[in-house]
Write a protein that holds these residues in place. Structure first.
Motif, PDB file in Angstrom:
ATOM      1  N   THR A 176       0.812  -1.215   0.000  1.00 28.09           N
ATOM      2  CA  THR A 176       0.000   0.000   0.000  1.00 28.09           C
ATOM      3  C   THR A 176       0.850   1.272   0.000  1.00 28.09           C
ATOM      4  OG1 THR A 176      -0.126   0.004   2.433  1.00 28.09           O
ATOM      5  CG2 THR A 176      -1.879  -1.144   1.226  1.00 28.09           C
ATOM      6  N   SER A 177       2.158   1.166  -0.020  1.00 30.27           N
ATOM      7  CA  SER A 177       3.016   2.345   0.034  1.00 30.27           C
ATOM      8  C   SER A 177       2.974   3.117  -1.275  1.00 30.27           C
ATOM      9  CB  SER A 177       4.455   1.930   0.344  1.00 30.27           C
ATOM     10  OG  SER A 177       4.995   1.193  -0.741  1.00 30.27           O
ATOM     11  N   ASP A 178       3.436   4.370  -1.219  1.00 29.30           N
ATOM     12  CA  ASP A 178       3.415   5.229  -2.404  1.00 29.30           C
ATOM     13  C   ASP A 178       4.220   4.640  -3.554  1.00 29.30           C
ATOM     14  OD1 ASP A 178       1.809   7.093  -1.218  1.00 29.30           O
ATOM     15  OD2 ASP A 178       3.450   8.382  -0.558  1.00 29.30           O
ATOM     16  N   ALA A 179       5.320   3.980  -3.217  1.00 30.88           N
ATOM     17  CA  ALA A 179       6.196   3.436  -4.254  1.00 30.88           C
ATOM     18  C   ALA A 179       5.735   2.083  -4.778  1.00 30.88           C
ATOM     19  CB  ALA A 179       7.619   3.313  -3.709  1.00 30.88           C
ATOM     20  N   SER A 180       4.632   1.578  -4.245  1.00 29.55           N
ATOM     21  CA  SER A 180       4.174   0.241  -4.603  1.00 29.55           C
ATOM     22  C   SER A 180       3.660   0.190  -6.040  1.00 29.55           C
ATOM     23  CB  SER A 180       3.056  -0.200  -3.651  1.00 29.55           C
ATOM     24  OG  SER A 180       2.441  -1.389  -4.125  1.00 29.55           O
ATOM     25  N   PRO A 181       4.028  -0.852  -6.786  1.00 30.43           N
ATOM     26  CA  PRO A 181       3.492  -1.001  -8.146  1.00 30.43           C
ATOM     27  C   PRO A 181       2.022  -1.399  -8.159  1.00 30.43           C
ATOM     28  CG  PRO A 181       4.806  -2.918  -7.557  1.00 30.43           C
ATOM     29  CD  PRO A 181       4.992  -1.912  -6.454  1.00 30.43           C
ATOM     30  N   TRP A 182       1.466  -1.761  -7.002  1.00 28.86           N
ATOM     31  CA  TRP A 182       0.061  -2.173  -6.937  1.00 28.86           C
ATOM     32  C   TRP A 182      -0.891  -0.978  -6.966  1.00 28.86           C
ATOM     33  CZ3 TRP A 182      -0.545  -7.269  -7.486  1.00 28.86           C
ATOM     34  CH2 TRP A 182       0.481  -8.121  -7.072  1.00 28.86           C
ATOM     35  N   ILE A 183      -0.424   0.207  -6.577  1.00 29.47           N
ATOM     36  CA  ILE A 183      -1.280   1.386  -6.505  1.00 29.47           C
ATOM     37  C   ILE A 183      -1.119   2.204  -7.781  1.00 29.47           C
ATOM     38  CG2 ILE A 183      -1.900   3.432  -5.170  1.00 29.47           C
ATOM     39  CD1 ILE A 183      -2.253   0.798  -3.657  1.00 29.47           C
ATOM     40  N   PRO A 184      -2.173   2.365  -8.591  1.00 29.38           N
ATOM     41  CA  PRO A 184      -2.053   3.108  -9.837  1.00 29.38           C
ATOM     42  C   PRO A 184      -1.821   4.596  -9.594  1.00 29.38           C
ATOM     43  CG  PRO A 184      -4.344   2.541  -9.426  1.00 29.38           C
ATOM     44  CD  PRO A 184      -3.538   1.835  -8.383  1.00 29.38           C
ATOM     45  N   HIS A 185      -1.222   5.261 -10.561  1.00 34.70           N
ATOM     46  CA  HIS A 185      -0.882   6.678 -10.401  1.00 34.70           C
ATOM     47  C   HIS A 185      -2.113   7.562 -10.308  1.00 34.70           C
ATOM     48  CE1 HIS A 185      -1.659   6.509 -14.754  1.00 34.70           C
ATOM     49  NE2 HIS A 185      -1.858   7.810 -14.671  1.00 34.70           N
ATOM     50  N   ASP A 186      -3.246   7.094 -10.819  1.00 35.88           N
ATOM     51  CA  ASP A 186      -4.456   7.914 -10.808  1.00 35.88           C
ATOM     52  C   ASP A 186      -5.390   7.565  -9.652  1.00 35.88           C
ATOM     53  OD1 ASP A 186      -5.196   5.411 -11.747  1.00 35.88           O
ATOM     54  OD2 ASP A 186      -6.527   6.183 -13.315  1.00 35.88           O
ATOM     55  N   ALA A 187      -4.895   6.867  -8.630  1.00 36.05           N
ATOM     56  CA  ALA A 187      -5.729   6.522  -7.477  1.00 36.05           C
ATOM     57  C   ALA A 187      -6.232   7.790  -6.795  1.00 36.05           C
ATOM     58  CB  ALA A 187      -4.943   5.676  -6.488  1.00 36.05           C
ATOM     59  N   VAL A 188      -7.491   7.771  -6.381  1.00 37.53           N
ATOM     60  CA  VAL A 188      -8.056   8.862  -5.598  1.00 37.53           C
ATOM     61  C   VAL A 188      -7.558   8.719  -4.165  1.00 37.53           C
ATOM     62  CG1 VAL A 188     -10.177   9.912  -4.720  1.00 37.53           C
ATOM     63  CG2 VAL A 188     -10.111   8.967  -7.045  1.00 37.53           C
ATOM     64  N   ARG A 189      -6.982   9.799  -3.621  1.00 40.61           N
ATOM     65  CA  ARG A 189      -6.415   9.771  -2.273  1.00 40.61           C
ATOM     66  C   ARG A 189      -7.101  10.823  -1.410  1.00 40.61           C
ATOM     67  NH1 ARG A 189      -1.513   8.013  -0.069  1.00 40.61           N
ATOM     68  NH2 ARG A 189      -0.756   7.463  -2.158  1.00 40.61           N
ATOM     69  N   ILE A 190      -7.713  10.402  -0.315  1.00 36.98           N
ATOM     70  CA  ILE A 190      -8.327  11.313   0.642  1.00 36.98           C
ATOM     71  C   ILE A 190      -7.510  11.257   1.924  1.00 36.98           C
ATOM     72  CG2 ILE A 190     -10.389  11.858   1.985  1.00 36.98           C
ATOM     73  CD1 ILE A 190     -10.766  12.222  -0.988  1.00 36.98           C
ATOM     74  N   THR A 191      -6.924  12.384   2.315  1.00 42.07           N
ATOM     75  CA  THR A 191      -6.095  12.418   3.512  1.00 42.07           C
ATOM     76  C   THR A 191      -6.816  13.158   4.628  1.00 42.07           C
ATOM     77  OG1 THR A 191      -4.974  14.451   2.823  1.00 42.07           O
ATOM     78  CG2 THR A 191      -3.987  12.356   2.145  1.00 42.07           C
ATOM     79  N   PHE A 192      -6.502  12.804   5.893  1.00 38.22           N
ATOM     80  CA  PHE A 192      -7.127  13.389   7.066  1.00 38.22           C
ATOM     81  C   PHE A 192      -6.097  14.086   7.934  1.00 38.22           C
ATOM     82  CE2 PHE A 192      -9.768   9.954   5.657  1.00 38.22           C
ATOM     83  CZ  PHE A 192     -11.064  10.434   5.808  1.00 38.22           C
ATOM     84  N   ASP A 193      -6.395  15.298   8.394  1.00 38.18           N
ATOM     85  CA  ASP A 193      -5.528  16.025   9.316  1.00 38.18           C
ATOM     86  C   ASP A 193      -5.655  15.453  10.718  1.00 38.18           C
ATOM     87  OD1 ASP A 193      -4.573  17.719   7.371  1.00 38.18           O
ATOM     88  OD2 ASP A 193      -6.231  19.138   7.637  1.00 38.18           O
TER      89      ASP A 193
END
Length: 229
Positions: free
Chosen positions: A212-229
């Motif tokens: 699940t890491s950013d550098a993982s080949p499993w996560i596509p570049h166009d994945a929708v990412r919602i981050t929480f403060d």
């Protein structure tokens, strides 16, 4: 990769996330159906036939019949994968193949037998995090007729109590393929002697949740990412 910031209030965050996912999905051709179903105030549209409201307490949960798929067949339960990490959600249309394991029901026979000593503990660690495709509805165990109808299966874990039946897991299988299983698979293994296919057992024992890491080949570049403060 699209990124959005969420507010910190729990109720406002849930409403905001649904809206934000929908807005981002509209620009990336992703469907927000999984996340939306998590926080609906009515019966979820993607719930299976046989769903019924299980409790009047908030949050609302819906009891559903378990979906059945033969082991090692192609997964087709959801077009997108939604990955819930500690402070963010990822949603994407997978570029990898997904392989069914552990989607059981009482009308079909399944393989029984022992599993390696540490297998169940490792499997539970995978179920705890990351959570995949979490939804408001929950699947009850079809092999526990004496369990109250509104009772979710749960288990103690070092991180706290874990509720089973409303999430999935992903376990890397080979390059370009992942096993997809319901979280109830832990209960099937430990309470009903279900023995998953050997290749799934091997994959669990070798699992690295770094996929699940950013550098993982499993996560596509166009994945929708919602981050929480």
């Amino acid at each position: 990769m699209p990124v959005a910031k969420a507010v910190t209030s729990s109720r406002r965050t849930r409403a905001w996330v649904i809206a934000a996912i929908a807005d981002l999905a509209a620009t990336t051709e992703h469907s927000p159906s999984n996340l939306t179903a998590c926080y609906r105030r009515q019966r979820p549209e993607r719930g299976m036939s046989g769903c019924s409201q299980a409790s009047n307490d908030q949050p609302i949960w819906y009891e559903c019949q378990v979906a059945y798929f033969d082991d090692l067949t192609t997964y087709s339960y959801s077009e997108v994968d939604t990955v819930e990490l500690e402070r963010e959600w990822l949603q994407f249309r997978p570029g990898y193949d997904r392989i069914n394991v552990g989607w059981l029901d009482a009308s079909h026979l399944f393989e029984v037998g022992p599993t390696p000593d540490r297998f169940a503990n490792t499997l539970l660690d995978i179920i705890v995090a990351p959570r995949i495709n979490a939804v408001r509805e929950f699947h009850r165990c079809p092999f526990c007729p004496n369990r109250p109808g509104d009772s979710m299966v749960s288990v103690e874990h070092p991180s706290g109590r874990v509720w089973l039946g409303h999430t999935e897991i992903r376990v890397p299988s080979r390059p370009g393929a992942m096993f997809a299983a319901p979280s109830l698979i832990w209960h099937y293994v430990t309470a009903h002697s279900y023995r998953p296919p050997a290749e799934f057992i091997e994959a669990v024992e070798q699992d690295d949740q770094g996929w699940t890491s950013d550098a993982s080949p499993w996560i596509p570049h166009d994945a929708v990412r919602i981050t929480f403060d």
